[in-house]
Design a protein around this motif. Structure first.
Motif, mmCIF file in Angstrom:
data_model
loop_
_atom_site.group_PDB
_atom_site.id
_atom_site.type_symbol
_atom_site.label_atom_id
_atom_site.label_comp_id
_atom_site.label_asym_id
_atom_site.label_seq_id
_atom_site.Cartn_x
_atom_site.Cartn_y
_atom_site.Cartn_z
ATOM 1 N N LEU A 274 3.353 2.776 1.904
ATOM 2 C CA LEU A 274 3.320 3.317 3.262
ATOM 3 C C LEU A 274 2.156 4.279 3.450
ATOM 4 C CD1 LEU A 274 7.135 4.051 3.510
ATOM 5 C CD2 LEU A 274 5.934 2.217 4.722
ATOM 6 N N ALA A 275 1.954 5.136 2.464
ATOM 7 C CA ALA A 275 0.886 6.131 2.555
ATOM 8 C C ALA A 275 -0.485 5.477 2.567
ATOM 9 C CB ALA A 275 0.987 7.108 1.380
ATOM 10 N N LYS A 276 -0.668 4.485 1.709
ATOM 11 C CA LYS A 276 -1.973 3.834 1.620
ATOM 12 C C LYS A 276 -2.273 3.058 2.891
ATOM 13 C CE LYS A 276 -4.815 0.815 -1.249
ATOM 14 N NZ LYS A 276 -4.863 -0.066 -2.450
ATOM 15 N N SER A 277 -1.291 2.328 3.401
ATOM 16 C CA SER A 277 -1.520 1.464 4.557
ATOM 17 C C SER A 277 -1.674 2.278 5.843
ATOM 18 C CB SER A 277 -0.364 0.474 4.698
ATOM 19 O OG SER A 277 -0.557 -0.374 5.806
ATOM 20 N N SER B 180 -2.251 -6.735 3.646
ATOM 21 C CA SER B 180 -2.699 -6.320 2.307
ATOM 22 C C SER B 180 -1.980 -7.169 1.273
ATOM 23 C CB SER B 180 -2.377 -4.847 2.056
ATOM 24 O OG SER B 180 -3.059 -4.012 2.961
ATOM 25 N N ALA B 181 -2.734 -7.754 0.371
ATOM 26 C CA ALA B 181 -2.128 -8.515 -0.712
ATOM 27 C C ALA B 181 -1.284 -7.589 -1.575
ATOM 28 C CB ALA B 181 -3.216 -9.171 -1.560
ATOM 29 N N ALA B 182 -0.301 -8.164 -2.277
ATOM 30 C CA ALA B 182 0.646 -7.360 -3.041
ATOM 31 C C ALA B 182 -0.049 -6.424 -4.021
ATOM 32 C CB ALA B 182 1.607 -8.283 -3.785
ATOM 33 N N ASP B 183 -1.026 -6.925 -4.744
ATOM 34 C CA ASP B 183 -1.693 -6.092 -5.754
ATOM 35 C C ASP B 183 -2.467 -4.944 -5.138
ATOM 36 O OD1 ASP B 183 -0.687 -7.603 -7.810
ATOM 37 O OD2 ASP B 183 -2.474 -8.864 -8.029
ATOM 38 N N ASP B 184 -2.873 -5.095 -3.882
ATOM 39 C CA ASP B 184 -3.588 -4.025 -3.200
ATOM 40 C C ASP B 184 -2.637 -3.082 -2.476
ATOM 41 O OD1 ASP B 184 -6.104 -2.811 -2.377
ATOM 42 O OD2 ASP B 184 -5.608 -3.510 -0.366
ATOM 43 N N ALA B 185 -1.472 -3.596 -2.090
ATOM 44 C CA ALA B 185 -0.540 -2.793 -1.297
ATOM 45 C C ALA B 185 0.190 -1.759 -2.137
ATOM 46 C CB ALA B 185 0.481 -3.710 -0.621
ATOM 47 N N PHE B 186 0.554 -2.115 -3.359
ATOM 48 C CA PHE B 186 1.384 -1.243 -4.179
ATOM 49 C C PHE B 186 0.573 -0.575 -5.283
ATOM 50 C CE2 PHE B 186 4.418 -4.167 -2.235
ATOM 51 C CZ PHE B 186 5.362 -3.275 -1.753
ATOM 52 N N ARG B 187 1.102 0.521 -5.774
ATOM 53 C CA ARG B 187 0.415 1.318 -6.801
ATOM 54 C C ARG B 187 0.135 0.469 -8.039
ATOM 55 N NH1 ARG B 187 4.079 6.104 -8.174
ATOM 56 N NH2 ARG B 187 5.313 4.421 -9.097
ATOM 57 N N PRO B 188 -1.071 0.581 -8.603
ATOM 58 C CA PRO B 188 -1.374 -0.155 -9.836
ATOM 59 C C PRO B 188 -0.371 0.166 -10.937
ATOM 60 C CG PRO B 188 -3.381 0.729 -8.883
ATOM 61 C CD PRO B 188 -2.254 1.306 -8.086
ATOM 62 N N LEU B 189 -0.018 -0.836 -11.692
ATOM 63 C CA LEU B 189 1.017 -0.700 -12.709
ATOM 64 C C LEU B 189 0.728 0.447 -13.675
ATOM 65 C CD1 LEU B 189 3.591 -1.945 -13.967
ATOM 66 C CD2 LEU B 189 2.106 -3.477 -15.268
ATOM 67 N N ALA B 190 -0.515 0.600 -14.051
ATOM 68 C CA ALA B 190 -0.863 1.600 -15.065
ATOM 69 C C ALA B 190 -0.868 3.034 -14.534
ATOM 70 C CB ALA B 190 -2.232 1.272 -15.657
ATOM 71 N N GLU B 191 -0.780 3.203 -13.214
ATOM 72 C CA GLU B 191 -0.911 4.547 -12.637
ATOM 73 C C GLU B 191 0.416 5.221 -12.305
ATOM 74 O OE1 GLU B 191 -3.546 4.479 -9.305
ATOM 75 O OE2 GLU B 191 -5.181 3.527 -10.430
ATOM 76 N N GLY B 192 1.528 4.521 -12.485
ATOM 77 C CA GLY B 192 2.806 5.064 -12.051
ATOM 78 C C GLY B 192 3.464 6.019 -13.017
ATOM 79 N N GLY B 193 3.087 5.964 -14.270
ATOM 80 C CA GLY B 193 3.723 6.836 -15.264
ATOM 81 C C GLY B 193 5.071 6.326 -15.739
ATOM 82 N N CYS B 194 5.361 5.025 -15.540
ATOM 83 C CA CYS B 194 6.625 4.461 -15.978
ATOM 84 C C CYS B 194 6.598 4.303 -17.507
ATOM 85 C CB CYS B 194 6.866 3.112 -15.325
ATOM 86 S SG CYS B 194 8.321 2.224 -15.950
ATOM 87 N N ALA B 195 7.616 4.829 -18.186
ATOM 88 C CA ALA B 195 7.645 4.800 -19.640
ATOM 89 C C ALA B 195 7.808 3.395 -20.189
ATOM 90 C CB ALA B 195 8.789 5.690 -20.145
#
Length: 412
Positions: A154-157, A393-408
């Motif tokens: 939402l913030a990015k778009s 926006s394509a899915a990969d561009d719409a959502f946060r990159p996988l490596a940037e989320g801090g998910c363990a």
């Protein structure tokens, strides 16, 4: 009467097996113990219209579609946007009622708490009406999936579009709980990265705030070009109505509704909402498939509320969950929530609401995002014809990159 049934909005919906009585050929129904799904949401407060009866109808459509392959029952409860209430209901569902998956969740504070309980009990939690991107970031776990949208998207778009249009100074009116905080944080980051400035913010008590006049006057006094509404539901519509009364648009101040549902536009009316820009991952009139699922959902309700992206998510998530459970077999699926989530991630998603998609390792459901502008009354051609598409926006561009989320769970 149990605590759950007292909080159930529709009479009897809290514990009825809603798959019963569907018109299917003899012998077509799957055998075995039913998968039990608990739809936990705001059914009476500020988020009722974007969830409510249409969410129940959406889950029912998915259960009906899967009935030949697997049995399922639906329980419904109202968490009142309180994490303690939501956790107590979910604990009772898991420990006493044999619920296997809890759905929707709505308020981010509730979703974060229920997600943690699902991890403890090895059940499944799927957030379809929840915004905080922390569900696939610091709070991710192997039992939770985040569907539909999040604060990063939402913030990015919406935020990015407003800055590019010249809105380079911002003041936030923020719902004072996890969702509002995350949405303000993520939007502020995009504003600053684009060269804009945040000149102020105020946090409003949630739930319970109906008069936003003092907050809007603070925003006006800041001389910000954009007032970012980091809220949702009736909080958003009240802000927009009161901003119109104050004539903020005539003073050159833009409103950025960071999370606006088509149900909000419906409540405001096109005369008030026209020209507002918002982001969504589903709109009923995008294509033949989105129109088809909207018709099926609306056939199960007696109201004029448009099908929102949250309703679409309730259908889509329930369908994919039951597909995974059917592949595993009900007994195996009921025994191990983490295994069901792993199976859901391994399977591509496909449904009429979102088309084709995937689920990432961090639990993020991936699909395109859309930026819309609300039509004027003269542009609308009929019932619920409210949006015109500005960009996809394509899915990969719409959502946060996988490596940037801090998910363990994500290996670097």
């Amino acid at each position: 009467m149990t605590e759950t049934s007292r909080r159930t909005v529709l009479a009897g919906a809290g514990a009825l097996p809603i798959a019963a009585g569907l018109a299917l050929p003899r012998g077509a129904r799957a055998q075995g113990a039913p998968m039990k799904i608990g739809l936990l949401s705001d059914m009476s407060g500020p988020y009722r219209d974007l969830n409510g009866p249409n969410s129940i109808a959406a889950a029912r459509v998915a259960i009906q579609e899967m009935a030949p392959r697997i049995n399922a029952e639906l329980l419904v409860a109202d968490h009142q946007n309180r994490p303690d209430v939501g956790v107590n209901i979910t604990r009772q569902w898991f420990d006493r009622d044999g619920v296997d998956m809890v759905l929707n969740l709505a308020a981010s504070s509730v979703a974060l708490a229920v997600s943690d309980l699902a991890r403890e009990r090895n059940k499944v939690a799927i957030a379809t009406s929840t915004a905080t991107s922390d569900l696939t970031g610091r709070a991710c776990n192997a039992n939770t999936i985040h569907w539909v949208y999040d604060t990063y998207m939402l913030a990015k778009s919406t935020g990015g579009a407003m800055v590019r249009a010249g809105g380079d100074t911002w003041f936030f009116i923020t719902a004072d709980y996890a969702f509002g905080h995350a949405l303000e944080r993520d939007t502020a980051n995009f504003v600053r990265n684009a060269g804009g400035r945040v000149v102020g913010a105020v946090r409003t008590p949630f739930p319970g705030t109906t008069d936003f006049s003092s907050f809007l006057l603070q925003a006006q006094a800041s001389r910000a070009k954009v007032i970012g509404l980091a809220n949702a539901g009736t909080d958003t519509t009240n802000c927009i109505k009161q901003a119109a009364e104050f004539g903020l648009a005539r003073r050159g101040i833009k409103l950025a509704s960071m999370l606006m549902f088509i149900s909000d536009v419906h409540a405001l009316g096109l005369e008030t909402a026209q020209g507002l820009v918002c982001s969504a991952s589903y709109y009923w009139d995008l294509n033949d498939r989105t129109r088809a699922i909207a018709r099926r959902i609306r056939a199960g309700v007696n109201n004029d509320t448009p099908v929102t992206m949250a309703h679409a998510g309730d259908y889509s998530a329930t369908l994919h969950y039951l597909k995974a459970a059917a592949e595993m077999g009900a007994a195996a699926a009921k025994a191990d929530g983490r295994a069901v989530v792993a199976r859901m991630k391994a399977m591509p998603t496909s449904d009429d609401a979102f088309g084709e998609g995937t689920i990432r390792a961090d639990g993020r459901k991936m699909h395109p995002a859309y930026l819309f502008e609300v039509k004027s009354p003269a542009e609308s051609r009929g019932q619920h014809d409210y949006y015109k598409l500005l960009q996809t926006s394509a899915a990969d561009d719409a959502f946060r990159p996988l490596a940037e989320g801090g998910c363990a769970m994500v290996r670097s």
